[in-house]
Design a protein around this motif. Sequence first.
Motif, mmCIF file in Angstrom:
data_model
loop_
_atom_site.group_PDB
_atom_site.id
_atom_site.type_symbol
_atom_site.label_atom_id
_atom_site.label_comp_id
_atom_site.label_asym_id
_atom_site.label_seq_id
_atom_site.Cartn_x
_atom_site.Cartn_y
_atom_site.Cartn_z
ATOM 1 N N ILE A 147 0.830 -1.205 0.000
ATOM 2 C CA ILE A 147 0.000 0.000 0.000
ATOM 3 C C ILE A 147 0.865 1.256 0.000
ATOM 4 C CG2 ILE A 147 -1.600 1.367 1.412
ATOM 5 C CD1 ILE A 147 -2.799 -1.449 2.232
ATOM 6 N N ASN A 148 1.878 1.287 0.846
ATOM 7 C CA ASN A 148 2.765 2.454 0.875
ATOM 8 C C ASN A 148 3.453 2.660 -0.465
ATOM 9 O OD1 ASN A 148 2.189 3.281 3.506
ATOM 10 N ND2 ASN A 148 3.714 1.894 4.381
ATOM 11 N N ASN A 149 3.862 1.564 -1.099
ATOM 12 C CA ASN A 149 4.490 1.659 -2.416
ATOM 13 C C ASN A 149 3.494 2.179 -3.445
ATOM 14 O OD1 ASN A 149 6.686 1.298 -4.252
ATOM 15 N ND2 ASN A 149 5.709 -0.574 -4.963
ATOM 16 N N LEU A 150 2.276 1.623 -3.446
ATOM 17 C CA LEU A 150 1.246 2.088 -4.377
ATOM 18 C C LEU A 150 0.932 3.564 -4.159
ATOM 19 C CD1 LEU A 150 -1.283 -0.884 -4.241
ATOM 20 C CD2 LEU A 150 0.034 -0.165 -6.231
ATOM 21 N N ASN A 151 0.724 3.934 -2.902
ATOM 22 C CA ASN A 151 0.381 5.321 -2.593
ATOM 23 C C ASN A 151 1.490 6.284 -3.003
ATOM 24 O OD1 ASN A 151 -2.151 4.695 -1.661
ATOM 25 N ND2 ASN A 151 -1.624 4.841 0.504
ATOM 26 N N SER A 152 2.738 5.829 -2.957
ATOM 27 C CA SER A 152 3.854 6.704 -3.338
ATOM 28 C C SER A 152 3.938 6.899 -4.853
ATOM 29 C CB SER A 152 5.179 6.141 -2.814
ATOM 30 O OG SER A 152 5.586 5.017 -3.579
ATOM 31 N N MET A 153 3.294 6.028 -5.619
ATOM 32 C CA MET A 153 3.366 6.103 -7.079
ATOM 33 C C MET A 153 2.246 6.946 -7.685
ATOM 34 S SD MET A 153 5.967 4.495 -8.099
ATOM 35 C CE MET A 153 7.146 3.319 -7.494
ATOM 36 N N GLY A 154 1.171 7.123 -6.946
ATOM 37 C CA GLY A 154 0.030 7.857 -7.488
ATOM 38 C C GLY A 154 0.072 9.333 -7.166
ATOM 39 N N VAL A 155 -0.623 10.097 -7.986
ATOM 40 C CA VAL A 155 -0.775 11.528 -7.729
ATOM 41 C C VAL A 155 -1.539 11.718 -6.424
ATOM 42 C CG1 VAL A 155 -1.808 13.673 -8.605
ATOM 43 C CG2 VAL A 155 -0.680 12.101 -10.172
ATOM 44 N N ARG A 156 -2.527 10.829 -6.209
ATOM 45 C CA ARG A 156 -3.294 10.786 -4.961
ATOM 46 C C ARG A 156 -3.206 9.364 -4.432
ATOM 47 N NH1 ARG A 156 -6.469 13.392 -8.529
ATOM 48 N NH2 ARG A 156 -6.750 15.614 -8.226
ATOM 49 N N PRO A 157 -3.388 9.178 -3.133
ATOM 50 C CA PRO A 157 -3.306 7.820 -2.565
ATOM 51 C C PRO A 157 -4.329 6.871 -3.188
ATOM 52 C CG PRO A 157 -3.347 9.469 -0.824
ATOM 53 C CD PRO A 157 -3.646 10.187 -2.110
ATOM 54 N N PHE A 158 -3.925 5.612 -3.349
ATOM 55 C CA PHE A 158 -4.816 4.566 -3.851
ATOM 56 C C PHE A 158 -5.643 3.977 -2.713
ATOM 57 C CE2 PHE A 158 -2.023 3.330 -7.758
ATOM 58 C CZ PHE A 158 -2.285 4.556 -8.317
ATOM 59 N N VAL A 159 -5.067 3.960 -1.516
ATOM 60 C CA VAL A 159 -5.763 3.448 -0.339
ATOM 61 C C VAL A 159 -5.885 4.579 0.667
ATOM 62 C CG1 VAL A 159 -5.720 1.778 1.556
ATOM 63 C CG2 VAL A 159 -4.901 1.101 -0.712
ATOM 64 N N VAL A 160 -7.101 4.778 1.150
ATOM 65 C CA VAL A 160 -7.387 5.845 2.112
ATOM 66 C C VAL A 160 -7.848 5.175 3.405
ATOM 67 C CG1 VAL A 160 -8.786 7.887 2.577
ATOM 68 C CG2 VAL A 160 -8.078 7.355 0.226
ATOM 69 N N THR A 161 -7.219 5.555 4.506
ATOM 70 C CA THR A 161 -7.587 4.973 5.799
ATOM 71 C C THR A 161 -8.278 6.019 6.660
ATOM 72 O OG1 THR A 161 -5.439 5.524 6.760
ATOM 73 C CG2 THR A 161 -5.653 3.345 5.757
ATOM 74 N N SER A 162 -9.137 5.527 7.548
ATOM 75 C CA SER A 162 -9.769 6.408 8.531
ATOM 76 C C SER A 162 -9.687 5.714 9.879
ATOM 77 C CB SER A 162 -11.215 6.709 8.149
ATOM 78 O OG SER A 162 -11.959 5.514 8.085
ATOM 79 N N THR A 163 -9.511 6.495 10.923
ATOM 80 C CA THR A 163 -9.401 5.926 12.265
ATOM 81 C C THR A 163 -10.598 6.327 13.106
ATOM 82 O OG1 THR A 163 -8.117 7.838 12.961
ATOM 83 C CG2 THR A 163 -6.876 5.914 12.254
ATOM 84 N N GLY A 164 -10.838 5.538 14.133
ATOM 85 C CA GLY A 164 -11.898 5.867 15.088
ATOM 86 C C GLY A 164 -13.286 5.733 14.508
ATOM 87 N N GLY A 165 -14.187 6.487 15.077
ATOM 88 C CA GLY A 165 -15.569 6.451 14.619
ATOM 89 C C GLY A 165 -16.335 5.285 15.224
ATOM 90 N N GLU A 166 -17.600 5.195 14.869
ATOM 91 C CA GLU A 166 -18.480 4.158 15.389
ATOM 92 C C GLU A 166 -17.985 2.756 15.087
ATOM 93 O OE1 GLU A 166 -22.774 3.880 14.545
ATOM 94 O OE2 GLU A 166 -22.772 6.012 15.103
ATOM 95 N N LYS A 167 -17.507 2.558 13.884
ATOM 96 C CA LYS A 167 -17.075 1.224 13.461
ATOM 97 C C LYS A 167 -15.580 0.997 13.687
ATOM 98 C CE LYS A 167 -20.667 0.942 9.963
ATOM 99 N NZ LYS A 167 -20.964 0.773 8.546
ATOM 100 N N GLY A 168 -14.895 1.959 14.278
ATOM 101 C CA GLY A 168 -13.478 1.789 14.574
ATOM 102 C C GLY A 168 -12.564 2.063 13.406
ATOM 103 N N GLY A 169 -13.017 2.787 12.408
ATOM 104 C CA GLY A 169 -12.183 3.127 11.267
ATOM 105 C C GLY A 169 -12.256 2.072 10.179
ATOM 106 N N GLY A 170 -11.396 2.217 9.219
ATOM 107 C CA GLY A 170 -11.376 1.273 8.116
ATOM 108 C C GLY A 170 -10.586 1.831 6.959
#
Length: 121
Positions: free
Chosen positions: A65-88
Amino acid sequence: MEEPIRNLLKEGTFDVNGSLWLESGGKRFFGPGPVELLERIAETGSIKQAAKAMGMSYKKAWDLINNLNSMGVRPFVVTSTGGEKGGGSSISEEARQMIAYHRQLRERFRQFLEQESSHLK
């Protein structure tokens, strides 16, 4: 006139085969493994679950994921923390476009391999 390649080979079944991926700076970064990881993240909403489903370590998934995200103009994988469902995690529209491009590329590659294999029949 050149002799057909099939005449140079012993009896048997022969096929032209190969694998396909994208490289940057001579380093692989987008192929079947990363595509599957992105698709599984999209399905599960979880990097951990996606990696587990592939029999891949969580660390290896993050490295991809870090490698993919470093190659794109924008990240390919977006993470979120916390929240009702505990992120994702989710994949971006750019990731979806890359997956679609790779599928189309693989189809053209499959056709090429079939065409070349037909010369061996």
